[in-house]
Design a protein around this motif. Structure first.
Motif, PDB file in Angstrom:
ATOM      1  N   GLY A 123       1.050  -1.353   0.189  1.00 31.94           N
ATOM      2  CA  GLY A 123      -0.372   0.183  -0.057  1.00 31.94           C
ATOM      3  C   GLY A 123       0.687   1.089   0.231  1.00 31.94           C
ATOM      4  N   PRO A 124       1.927   1.971   0.365  1.00 35.61           N
ATOM      5  CA  PRO A 124       2.449   2.690   0.179  1.00 35.61           C
ATOM      6  C   PRO A 124       2.573   3.788  -0.747  1.00 35.61           C
ATOM      7  N   ALA A 125       2.580   5.056  -0.699  1.00 36.55           N
ATOM      8  CA  ALA A 125       2.893   5.567  -1.922  1.00 36.55           C
ATOM      9  C   ALA A 125       4.153   5.747  -2.436  1.00 36.55           C
ATOM     10  N   ASN A 126       5.177   5.250  -1.468  1.00 40.67           N
ATOM     11  CA  ASN A 126       6.618   6.226  -1.617  1.00 40.67           C
ATOM     12  C   ASN A 126       7.378   4.150  -1.502  1.00 40.67           C
ATOM     13  N   ALA A 127       9.077   4.769  -1.983  1.00 33.75           N
ATOM     14  CA  ALA A 127       9.956   3.827  -2.011  1.00 33.75           C
ATOM     15  C   ALA A 127      10.754   5.123  -1.118  1.00 33.75           C
ATOM     16  N   SER A 128      11.521   4.019  -1.162  1.00 33.38           N
ATOM     17  CA  SER A 128      12.547   4.620   0.115  1.00 33.38           C
ATOM     18  C   SER A 128      14.002   3.666   0.748  1.00 33.38           C
ATOM     19  N   ASP A 129      15.215   4.340  -0.117  1.00 37.72           N
ATOM     20  CA  ASP A 129      16.594   3.488   0.918  1.00 37.72           C
ATOM     21  C   ASP A 129      17.726   4.535   1.045  1.00 37.72           C
ATOM     22  N   LEU A 130      18.206   4.218   1.250  1.00 34.18           N
ATOM     23  CA  LEU A 130      19.853   4.964   1.345  1.00 34.18           C
ATOM     24  C   LEU A 130      20.319   5.718   0.288  1.00 34.18           C
ATOM     25  N   ASP A 131      20.866   4.741  -0.586  1.00 30.94           N
ATOM     26  CA  ASP A 131      20.989   5.892  -2.013  1.00 30.94           C
ATOM     27  C   ASP A 131      20.673   6.346  -2.919  1.00 30.94           C
ATOM     28  N   GLY A 132      18.459   6.198  -2.996  1.00 31.49           N
ATOM     29  CA  GLY A 132      18.019   7.043  -3.570  1.00 31.49           C
ATOM     30  C   GLY A 132      16.888   7.978  -2.725  1.00 31.49           C
ATOM     31  N   GLY A 133      16.712   7.242  -1.558  1.00 31.65           N
ATOM     32  CA  GLY A 133      15.923   8.955  -0.771  1.00 31.65           C
ATOM     33  C   GLY A 133      14.335   8.452  -0.781  1.00 31.65           C
ATOM     34  N   ARG A 134      14.472   9.377  -0.432  1.00 30.62           N
ATOM     35  CA  ARG A 134      12.628   8.924  -0.683  1.00 30.62           C
ATOM     36  C   ARG A 134      11.953   9.463  -1.893  1.00 30.62           C
ATOM     37  N   ARG A 135      11.480   8.550  -2.652  1.00 26.86           N
ATOM     38  CA  ARG A 135      10.476   8.949  -3.583  1.00 26.86           C
ATOM     39  C   ARG A 135       9.124   8.529  -4.182  1.00 26.86           C
ATOM     40  N   GLN A 136       8.548   9.342  -4.734  1.00 26.80           N
ATOM     41  CA  GLN A 136       7.323   8.281  -5.306  1.00 26.80           C
ATOM     42  C   GLN A 136       7.415   7.209  -5.404  1.00 26.80           C
ATOM     43  N   GLY A 137       6.227   6.528  -5.906  1.00 25.09           N
ATOM     44  CA  GLY A 137       6.676   5.100  -6.164  1.00 25.09           C
ATOM     45  C   GLY A 137       6.956   5.447  -7.434  1.00 25.09           C
ATOM     46  N   ASN A 138       7.200   3.764  -8.345  1.00 25.52           N
ATOM     47  CA  ASN A 138       7.072   3.528  -9.453  1.00 25.52           C
ATOM     48  C   ASN A 138       7.512   2.395  -9.743  1.00 25.52           C
ATOM     49  N   PHE A 139       7.300   1.823 -10.741  1.00 22.91           N
ATOM     50  CA  PHE A 139       7.178   0.417 -11.129  1.00 22.91           C
ATOM     51  C   PHE A 139       8.850  -0.106 -11.609  1.00 22.91           C
ATOM     52  N   ALA A 140       9.765   0.893 -11.658  1.00 24.47           N
ATOM     53  CA  ALA A 140      10.979   0.457 -11.368  1.00 24.47           C
ATOM     54  C   ALA A 140      10.829   0.060  -9.745  1.00 24.47           C
ATOM     55  N   ASP A 141      10.859   0.468  -8.842  1.00 22.69           N
ATOM     56  CA  ASP A 141      10.488   0.326  -7.618  1.00 22.69           C
ATOM     57  C   ASP A 141       9.326  -0.896  -7.290  1.00 22.69           C
ATOM     58  N   PHE A 142       8.733  -0.719  -7.888  1.00 24.30           N
ATOM     59  CA  PHE A 142       7.910  -2.179  -7.798  1.00 24.30           C
ATOM     60  C   PHE A 142       7.878  -3.441  -7.882  1.00 24.30           C
ATOM     61  N   GLN A 143       9.059  -3.212  -8.843  1.00 23.78           N
ATOM     62  CA  GLN A 143       9.666  -4.672  -9.462  1.00 23.78           C
ATOM     63  C   GLN A 143      10.904  -5.404  -8.409  1.00 23.78           C
ATOM     64  N   ASN A 144      11.708  -4.007  -7.911  1.00 22.59           N
ATOM     65  CA  ASN A 144      12.729  -4.589  -7.192  1.00 22.59           C
ATOM     66  C   ASN A 144      12.273  -5.116  -5.888  1.00 22.59           C
ATOM     67  N   TYR A 145      11.162  -4.630  -5.811  1.00 19.26           N
ATOM     68  CA  TYR A 145      10.469  -4.855  -4.494  1.00 19.26           C
ATOM     69  C   TYR A 145      10.143  -6.354  -4.262  1.00 19.26           C
ATOM     70  N   ILE A 146       9.227  -6.643  -5.335  1.00 16.28           N
ATOM     71  CA  ILE A 146       8.566  -7.937  -5.436  1.00 16.28           C
ATOM     72  C   ILE A 146       9.895  -8.730  -5.657  1.00 16.28           C
ATOM     73  N   ARG A 147      11.318  -8.899  -6.182  1.00 20.40           N
ATOM     74  CA  ARG A 147      12.197  -9.210  -5.979  1.00 20.40           C
ATOM     75  C   ARG A 147      12.849  -9.386  -5.208  1.00 20.40           C
ATOM     76  N   LEU A 148      12.857  -8.475  -4.028  1.00 20.60           N
ATOM     77  CA  LEU A 148      13.475  -8.795  -2.936  1.00 20.60           C
ATOM     78  C   LEU A 148      12.050  -9.445  -2.075  1.00 20.60           C
ATOM     79  N   MET A 149      10.923  -8.916  -1.939  1.00 23.77           N
ATOM     80  CA  MET A 149      10.371 -10.005  -0.810  1.00 23.77           C
ATOM     81  C   MET A 149      10.099 -11.631  -1.643  1.00 23.77           C
ATOM     82  N   GLN A 150      10.492 -11.992  -2.843  1.00 21.95           N
ATOM     83  CA  GLN A 150      10.889 -13.078  -3.096  1.00 21.95           C
ATOM     84  C   GLN A 150      11.962 -13.889  -2.615  1.00 21.95           C
ATOM     85  N   SER A 151      12.786 -13.171  -3.055  1.00 24.91           N
ATOM     86  CA  SER A 151      13.988 -13.464  -2.106  1.00 24.91           C
ATOM     87  C   SER A 151      13.828 -14.169  -0.822  1.00 24.91           C
ATOM     88  N   LEU A 152      13.431 -12.664   0.048  1.00 35.44           N
ATOM     89  CA  LEU A 152      13.384 -13.477   1.682  1.00 35.44           C
ATOM     90  C   LEU A 152      12.483 -14.467   1.898  1.00 35.44           C
TER      91      LEU A 152
END
Lengths: 503, 503
Positions: A123-152
């Motif tokens: 549900g979050p509107a924003n993505a955040s990480d130490l390199d890129g900071g806080r930004r509005q959600g986007n599909f590239a972040d969405f896909q990376n997040y899914i990859r991370l969730m699958q990996s954990l």
């Protein structure tokens, strides 16, 4: 106490930065913590039924009102009052336990009883990480997040929409999201329940990747959706449409009132729990009207606001107690129970950790069956953080290990080992130690136990900085779980066709 | 959800950076979490008595060996074996509950039953804060740490030696430390138990500030000391001297084996608990020989090492389970139970928070009566951190609030409030809200619940940076609790005289 030898080091392959516990189902072997007496629980139940009888709940959808009237509820305009016998009869239709089946049959997950499963943030509107900071959600972040969730591996489920891809067309982005989830992950997932078509598309797309019919997906459900009550006492139209579509297609529905004490519910915890209970039962009763026997979760989200400012707070002492009482209520109705891993911190720091811990312990001790928002939630749910996801995964791995029952037998009681080692000696070389050290203790993913000097010379990285390295390493080595190319193509074609149909 | 009005803001005085819950005694109203069956608990008990019967414990002090022989134990060299009936008889002499009385009679603390109390960290060699970094302990830091522990109202006890003042003479620094504690604090404290004279001086000095005799201090004890077992199966001479002096003077003794699984105890948790139990019971039995009825704690410190490196780990899943089983054991013997708030992080970060939470939850659910090292412990106990102390105080305040039983009655069930607010409305202005908002919810000291933008504009400080401001503010406004100048002078004279006596 420092000792190194090649055999010990061999346990972790060189360069393996990310030791994880394997994907495994978890059962909570301990008794739930019951903080309310049976009498007090009964009075919350009783008062909430009084709310349903005397005050009622608004259902903002004509179709829903017709269903409710036909089932015997008292409908006045959009306000629906329920006789308590009717509520209890309808709620009793819901199963105490059910299983969700993703495209990988080995990753089915059962909810109810003593089962406990972890999902990522949704549900979050924003993505955040130490390199890129806080930004509005986007599909590239969405896909990376899914990859991370699958990996954990500690996460039993994956997604929903961990971060909203607002760079995609709002009317069709659910198609892109589901396609990404179903190709990048093979876990059970959470589908957006806003309106009929999103849920219907999710059913179709799951059928495609599983290579079965919609009917088979109905029979063996594979996702869940969240139906939030627009508290106080209102369920809006798109939510009801999503609920109807999910329930009639056999998919699980989590009925989750948004009862923030002091704002959307009373400024006392029992009062907020009364309201939560009335709202959840109304939604569950409705689901059982449109689809008797449909799998549902009793969802709790009760927290409180900061009374000085109205700002929402999470992982508070009130939140933990509400989570425990909600577990008592879910068991009272014999319903699978959904809770969350929340915090209100703006950054991945000690606050994020301790508020999450207050949430997690409430869920574990309250015998939640589903911990939603299990990994990545930051900032009261406004941001999905990549580092927080790793921090949460570590905390959940520790809980998973905590839930392994102690094996007590002659070998583990270790009288012989104690006899072997002289007073003032040490156990490093004991035969008992050699037999056990490979599997003895939890091996952390994120925690750093090196001494201060070594840690300092190596860059003095705190847990958040280490989490940054870990998620990048996991993404670097990510491989999508195998999917029959014909099904992937069919999925692609479905998405193309559906996009063309949209206005 | 944002709302401000002058009435709300008036709750917290302008400039009050540090809202605290008041100093108050805590009772744990919830049932303990029992993770071992009665059978398995019995097998740990039984095996540990077998250790005492067949293997024995080394007591490295002739005087102790004489006492033990006279009491009926089997003494071979320095090895002491105990018949199980003898152990159980001796242990049964220890009180199930006792009270410690500091110089301020309003701050007495009772241990045993469902009582739970929090103490500061004790023992670190180093001090650390964000401004000064990590440094060897010194007396200025020691005094500031005592001021901070006194200022944090959630802590029931203060000191011991939160940081070793190595700039002072090792033979007399205990006098300076106790003098500082007894002038800067009016809480129950922890005295170093290494050797006779340190404990004896503590008794004298407590008598002076309370204005009573040594005999009265014996009758109404005012401090506790920790007697660590030099695991495996050895109690050294200075520890035994300290134990004898404390117990015969009626002061409380915490018998705490240092059972780090994989190093000083077996590489299986049940085995480490067997050894812990044997060692703790041996020490407690000895205390009851030299001073029947002396107040003691059953102390647990069982954790594990990283098997790859031998590095000690704390707040692990193993630690939490050991803490819970230790609670079961303490209740089995009807003894007050002492646990700790531990972590192995090298810095005040998310790891420090989640490992501490794993420790705290183990202690709370295991019904610990004393949480030692409650505030400030960092780096496996090697460092006392000023920021960690504030972080811990916040986490303990939250636990203190969590332990307040929910009040369930018509007013808190809030049917009328729910009736007053229309569907889709809000409770900000409800009459029920106005009646409750002053006392409704926990008000944090450290957590920041402002929205991201406000937090970011205000410097984007994480919890550790905010903790830095808080401890400095607390020190800035510190005032020592009043002490009769005549007693302060007498204390000063005692310290001077005792220093002259030392070689």
């Amino acid at each position: 106490m420092r000792r190194r030898d090649s055999k010990r080091r061999a346990r972790r392959p060189a360069g393996d930065l990310v030791p994880q516990t394997p994907w495994r189902r978890l059962v909570n072997p301990y008794p739930p913590l019951e903080i309310l007496s049976a009498d007090h629980l009964e009075s919350i139940h009783d008062t909430s039924l009084r709310v349903l009888e005397e005050l009622g709940i608004e259902f903002l959808l004509d179709e829903a009102l017709e269903h409710l009237k036909a089932a015997g509820a008292e409908v006045t305009g959009q306000c629906v009052r329920f006789d308590r016998a009717l509520v209890m009869e309808l709620v009793s239709r819901a199963p105490a336990e059910f299983t969700l089946h993703p495209r990988n049959p080995e990753r089915s997950v059962t909810f109810g009883g003593d089962h406990i499963a972890f999902n990522s943030v949704g549900g979050p509107a924003n993505a955040s990480d130490l390199d890129g900071g806080r930004r509005q959600g986007n599909f590239a972040d969405f896909q990376n997040y899914i990859r991370l969730m699958q990996s954990l591996d500690v996460l039993h489920l994956c997604g929903g929409v961990p971060v909203a891809p607002i760079d995609l067309d709002a009317e069709t982005r659910h198609l892109d999201c589901i396609q990404a989830i179903l190709t990048l992950s093979d876990k059970v997932w959470h589908a957006t329940g806003l309106g009929r078509k999103r849920v219907s598309d999710a059913v179709d797309m799951l059928a495609i990747v599983r290579g079965v019919t919609r009917e088979e997906v109905r029979r063996k459900p594979g996702f869940f959706t969240t139906i939030n009550v627009n508290s106080p006492r209102r369920i809006d139209g798109p939510m009801l449409e999503g609920l109807i579509e999910a329930a009639t297609n056999g998919q699980a529905v989590s009925l989750t009132p948004f009862t923030l004490a002091g704002a959307m519910s009373p400024t006392t915890l029992p009062g907020s729990l009364v309201q939560q209970n009335a709202e959840a039962l109304a939604g569950i009763a409705f689901a059982q009207i449109v689809a008797p026997g449909a799998p549902v979760f009793y969802g709790s989200f009760t927290s409180n606001v900061d009374m000085r400012t109205g700002a929402p707070a999470f992982g508070t002492p009130e939140y933990t107690r509400a989570t425990l009482v909600s577990g008592q209520l879910a068991r009272y109705y014999d319903l699978p129970y959904r809770s969350s891993n929340t915090n209100a911190s703006n950054t991945v720091d000690a606050q994020a950790a301790y508020e999450s811990q207050m949430s997690i312990w409430g869920a574990v001790l309250g015998h939640a069956n589903l911990l939603h928002h299990g990994a990545g939630w930051l900032e009261g749910g406004l941001t999905a953080s990549f580092e927080k996801a790793v921090l949460d995964a570590e905390m959940l791995q520790m809980i998973g290990e905590f839930l392994q029952p102690l094996v007590v037998n002659d070998e583990t009681l270790a009288f012989d080992a104690i006899a072997e080692v002289q007073p003032g000696g040490h156990f490093f070389g004991a035969r008992h130690t050699l037999r056990h050290y490979d599997t003895a203790f939890y091996q952390p993913m994120l925690s750093d136990w090196r001494n201060f000097e070594t840690w300092h010379e190596d860059g003095a990285r705190n847990a958040t900085c280490r989490a940054n390295r870990i998620w990048k390493e996991l993404l670097r080595r990510f491989e999508a779980p195998p999917l029959d190319p014909a099904r992937a193509e069919e999925l692609e074609a479905f998405v193309r066709r559906r996009k063309e149909e949209e206005p």
